[in-house]
Design a protein around this motif. Structure first.
Motif, PDB file in Angstrom:
ATOM      1  N   ASN A 146       0.859  -1.349  -0.044  1.00  6.67           N
ATOM      2  CA  ASN A 146       0.048  -0.171   0.018  1.00  6.67           C
ATOM      3  C   ASN A 146       1.033   1.363  -0.011  1.00  6.67           C
ATOM      4  O   ASN A 146       0.442   2.225  -0.420  1.00  6.67           O
ATOM      5  N   HIS A 147       1.974   1.102   0.593  1.00  2.64           N
ATOM      6  CA  HIS A 147       2.947   2.326   0.723  1.00  2.64           C
ATOM      7  C   HIS A 147       3.535   2.677  -0.880  1.00  2.64           C
ATOM      8  O   HIS A 147       3.694   3.733  -1.485  1.00  2.64           O
ATOM      9  N   LEU A 148       3.923   1.632  -1.411  1.00  5.05           N
ATOM     10  CA  LEU A 148       4.184   1.741  -3.056  1.00  5.05           C
ATOM     11  C   LEU A 148       3.141   2.133  -3.857  1.00  5.05           C
ATOM     12  O   LEU A 148       3.313   2.915  -4.620  1.00  5.05           O
ATOM     13  N   ILE A 149       1.876   1.606  -3.634  1.00  2.91           N
ATOM     14  CA  ILE A 149       0.690   2.003  -4.270  1.00  2.91           C
ATOM     15  C   ILE A 149       0.643   3.453  -4.005  1.00  2.91           C
ATOM     16  O   ILE A 149       0.301   4.604  -4.878  1.00  2.91           O
ATOM     17  N   GLN A 150       0.673   3.932  -2.828  1.00  2.12           N
ATOM     18  CA  GLN A 150       0.471   5.504  -2.417  1.00  2.12           C
ATOM     19  C   GLN A 150       1.465   6.441  -3.064  1.00  2.12           C
ATOM     20  O   GLN A 150       1.336   7.398  -3.546  1.00  2.12           O
ATOM     21  N   GLN A 151       2.843   5.907  -3.410  1.00  2.00           N
ATOM     22  CA  GLN A 151       3.819   6.640  -4.086  1.00  2.00           C
ATOM     23  C   GLN A 151       3.390   6.718  -5.591  1.00  2.00           C
ATOM     24  O   GLN A 151       4.004   7.324  -6.269  1.00  2.00           O
ATOM     25  N   ASN A 152       2.689   5.710  -5.932  1.00  2.00           N
ATOM     26  CA  ASN A 152       2.466   5.658  -7.545  1.00  2.00           C
ATOM     27  C   ASN A 152       1.136   6.093  -7.672  1.00  2.00           C
ATOM     28  O   ASN A 152       0.096   5.419  -7.898  1.00  2.00           O
ATOM     29  N   ARG A 153       0.648   7.443  -7.609  1.00  2.00           N
ATOM     30  CA  ARG A 153      -0.576   7.996  -7.527  1.00  2.00           C
ATOM     31  C   ARG A 153      -1.607   7.487  -8.868  1.00  2.00           C
ATOM     32  O   ARG A 153      -2.689   7.250  -8.901  1.00  2.00           O
ATOM     33  N   GLU A 154      -0.791   7.449 -10.024  1.00  2.00           N
ATOM     34  CA  GLU A 154      -1.338   7.351 -11.521  1.00  2.00           C
ATOM     35  C   GLU A 154      -1.973   5.693 -10.978  1.00  2.00           C
ATOM     36  O   GLU A 154      -2.991   5.588 -11.558  1.00  2.00           O
ATOM     37  N   THR A 155      -0.950   4.644 -10.913  1.00  2.00           N
ATOM     38  CA  THR A 155      -1.554   3.252 -10.653  1.00  2.00           C
ATOM     39  C   THR A 155      -2.536   3.192  -9.809  1.00  2.00           C
ATOM     40  O   THR A 155      -3.308   2.455  -9.743  1.00  2.00           O
ATOM     41  N   GLN A 156      -2.333   3.821  -8.551  1.00  2.00           N
ATOM     42  CA  GLN A 156      -3.430   3.949  -7.668  1.00  2.00           C
ATOM     43  C   GLN A 156      -4.807   4.286  -8.063  1.00  2.00           C
ATOM     44  O   GLN A 156      -5.725   3.484  -7.892  1.00  2.00           O
ATOM     45  N   ALA A 157      -4.781   5.493  -8.869  1.00  2.00           N
ATOM     46  CA  ALA A 157      -6.422   5.596  -9.569  1.00  2.00           C
ATOM     47  C   ALA A 157      -6.630   4.497 -10.366  1.00  2.00           C
ATOM     48  O   ALA A 157      -7.918   4.352 -10.171  1.00  2.00           O
ATOM     49  N   VAL A 158      -5.909   3.939 -11.176  1.00  3.59           N
ATOM     50  CA  VAL A 158      -6.140   2.710 -11.840  1.00  3.59           C
ATOM     51  C   VAL A 158      -6.696   1.495 -10.932  1.00  3.59           C
ATOM     52  O   VAL A 158      -7.796   0.994 -11.292  1.00  3.59           O
ATOM     53  N   LEU A 159      -5.981   1.381  -9.971  1.00  2.00           N
ATOM     54  CA  LEU A 159      -6.127   0.132  -9.273  1.00  2.00           C
ATOM     55  C   LEU A 159      -7.836   0.326  -8.367  1.00  2.00           C
ATOM     56  O   LEU A 159      -8.358  -0.513  -8.199  1.00  2.00           O
ATOM     57  N   ALA A 160      -8.107   1.430  -8.208  1.00  2.00           N
ATOM     58  CA  ALA A 160      -9.396   1.998  -7.590  1.00  2.00           C
ATOM     59  C   ALA A 160     -10.284   1.365  -8.467  1.00  2.00           C
ATOM     60  O   ALA A 160     -11.488   1.097  -7.854  1.00  2.00           O
ATOM     61  N   GLY A 161     -10.171   1.257  -9.714  1.00  2.00           N
ATOM     62  CA  GLY A 161     -11.289   0.529 -10.443  1.00  2.00           C
ATOM     63  C   GLY A 161     -11.691  -0.765 -10.204  1.00  2.00           C
ATOM     64  O   GLY A 161     -12.622  -1.235 -10.734  1.00  2.00           O
ATOM     65  N   TYR A 162     -10.618  -1.467  -9.673  1.00  2.00           N
ATOM     66  CA  TYR A 162     -10.722  -2.855  -9.356  1.00  2.00           C
ATOM     67  C   TYR A 162     -11.356  -3.053  -7.940  1.00  2.00           C
ATOM     68  O   TYR A 162     -11.042  -4.197  -7.278  1.00  2.00           O
ATOM     69  N   ASN A 163     -12.041  -2.111  -7.419  1.00  3.03           N
ATOM     70  CA  ASN A 163     -12.682  -2.098  -6.194  1.00  3.03           C
ATOM     71  C   ASN A 163     -13.446  -3.528  -5.884  1.00  3.03           C
ATOM     72  O   ASN A 163     -14.409  -3.864  -6.656  1.00  3.03           O
ATOM     73  N   GLY A 164     -13.028  -4.096  -4.753  1.00  2.04           N
ATOM     74  CA  GLY A 164     -13.756  -5.456  -4.312  1.00  2.04           C
ATOM     75  C   GLY A 164     -13.397  -6.794  -5.054  1.00  2.04           C
ATOM     76  O   GLY A 164     -13.446  -7.876  -4.729  1.00  2.04           O
ATOM     77  N   ILE A 165     -11.985  -6.567  -6.076  1.00  2.75           N
ATOM     78  CA  ILE A 165     -11.168  -7.778  -6.629  1.00  2.75           C
ATOM     79  C   ILE A 165     -10.419  -8.206  -5.728  1.00  2.75           C
ATOM     80  O   ILE A 165      -9.432  -7.400  -5.052  1.00  2.75           O
ATOM     81  N   VAL A 166     -10.229  -9.450  -5.596  1.00  4.18           N
ATOM     82  CA  VAL A 166      -9.321 -10.009  -4.605  1.00  4.18           C
ATOM     83  C   VAL A 166      -8.095 -10.813  -5.595  1.00  4.18           C
ATOM     84  O   VAL A 166      -8.403 -11.286  -6.531  1.00  4.18           O
ATOM     85  N   VAL A 167      -6.814 -10.240  -5.078  1.00  7.86           N
ATOM     86  CA  VAL A 167      -5.547 -10.580  -6.071  1.00  7.86           C
ATOM     87  C   VAL A 167      -4.767 -11.313  -5.110  1.00  7.86           C
ATOM     88  O   VAL A 167      -4.560 -10.885  -3.746  1.00  7.86           O
ATOM     89  N   ALA A 168      -3.995 -12.203  -5.476  1.00  9.24           N
ATOM     90  CA  ALA A 168      -2.859 -12.895  -4.991  1.00  9.24           C
ATOM     91  C   ALA A 168      -1.519 -12.976  -5.607  1.00  9.24           C
ATOM     92  O   ALA A 168      -1.688 -13.121  -6.925  1.00  9.24           O
ATOM     93  N   VAL A 169      -0.622 -12.308  -4.962  1.00 12.90           N
ATOM     94  CA  VAL A 169       0.945 -12.316  -5.567  1.00 12.90           C
ATOM     95  C   VAL A 169       1.778 -13.349  -4.792  1.00 12.90           C
ATOM     96  O   VAL A 169       1.750 -13.111  -3.555  1.00 12.90           O
ATOM     97  N   ASN A 170       2.354 -14.247  -5.431  1.00 15.48           N
ATOM     98  CA  ASN A 170       3.661 -14.925  -5.027  1.00 15.48           C
ATOM     99  C   ASN A 170       4.735 -14.373  -5.756  1.00 15.48           C
ATOM    100  O   ASN A 170       4.865 -14.665  -6.771  1.00 15.48           O
TER     101      ASN A 170
END
Length: 192
Positions: free
Chosen positions: A8-32
Motif C-alpha cells: 500500500n505504501h508503494l501504491i501510495q507513491q504511485n498515484r496514477e497506478t493507484q487511481a487505476v487500481l481503484a477501478g478494481y474495487n472488490g477484486i481479490v488478487v494473490a501475488v506470489n
C-alpha cells in the motif's frame, strides 16, 4: 500481515497506478514472489485490504523472473504464471509491475529535503564506485583469461590480491556504516 502495508505504501507513491487500481474495487488478487504470498482485496481508493475470500486472480513470479529483475532485465512470459481469471491477471500484471519505490520521498519526509538529497547523492556515489570496482575486476580477469600464455600467479601474489580485495570490502563496509549512522542521526536543529 506486514506485506499489505508495504504494498500500500508503494501504491501510495504511485498515484496514477493507484487511481487505476481503484477501478478494481472488490477484486481479490494473490501475488506470489520469492516465497512471499500476498493476498488482498482492492478498495475504492486503490489500496489492498486483507481478505479471506478466494483470489479472483493469482500472479506467481517464478524464481527466474526475480533473477532477471535483479539483473536489470525484463521478465518474459515463461517467468510469470497466472491462475484464476487470467484476463484479470493480465490486466493487473502491468499495473503491479509499474509500482516503484521512491526512497527519496521517505527520506525527505523523515529528514527534510536537504538531508535526503545528501543521503541519496552519497548512496549513488557508493553504488557507482562499487559498480566500477566490479567492472574493473571483471575486465582485468577477462583480459587475463584471454592472454594465450598468461603466467600462473604465485600463491603470494594471489594472497596479496585477496588481502587487497578484503581491505576494499572492509573500507566499503566502514563507509556504509558511517552513512547509516549519519542517516539515523537526528537532523540538525534549525536556528530560529
Amino acid at each position: 500481515m506486514l506485506a499489505l502495508p508495504i504494498i500500500n505504501h508503494l501504491i501510495q507513491q504511485n498515484r496514477e497506478t493507484q487511481a487505476v487500481l481503484a477501478g478494481y474495487n472488490g477484486i481479490v488478487v494473490a501475488v506470489n514472489a520469492a516465497g512471499l504470498h500476498i493476498k488482498g482485496r482492492f478498495n475504492a481508493e486503490g489500496f489492498l485490504e486483507a481478505s479471506e475470500r478466494a483470489a479472483d486472480a493469482e500472479i506467481t513470479f517464478q524464481h527466474s523472473a526475480l533473477q532477471k529483475v535483479l539483473q536489470g532485465q525484463t521478465p518474459g512470459v515463461g517467468d510469470v504464471a497466472l491462475a484464476g481469471d487470467t484476463a484479470l491477471a493480465l490486466a493487473l500484471l502491468p499495473l503491479l509491475g509499474s509500482l516503484r519505490y521512491y526512497a527519496n520521498d521517505d527520506l525527505s519526509r523523515l529528514f527534510g529535503d536537504a538531508v535526503a538529497g545528501g543521503i541519496s547523492a552519497r548512496t549513488a556515489q557508493v553504488a557507482q564506485t562499487l559498480k566500477q570496482i566490479g567492472q574493473s575486476l571483471m575486465g582485468q580477469l577477462g583480459d587475463y583469461a584471454r592472454e594465450p600464455e598468461a603466467p600462473v600467479i604465485t600463491r603470494e601474489e594471489f594472497e596479496a590480491w585477496t588481502a587487497e580485495v578484503d581491505r576494499l570490502r572492509d573500507d566499503v563496509a566502514r563507509l556504509q556504516a558511517r552513512m547509516d549512522k549519519w542517516a539515523s542521526s537526528p537532523p540538525p536543529q534549525m536556528m530560529k
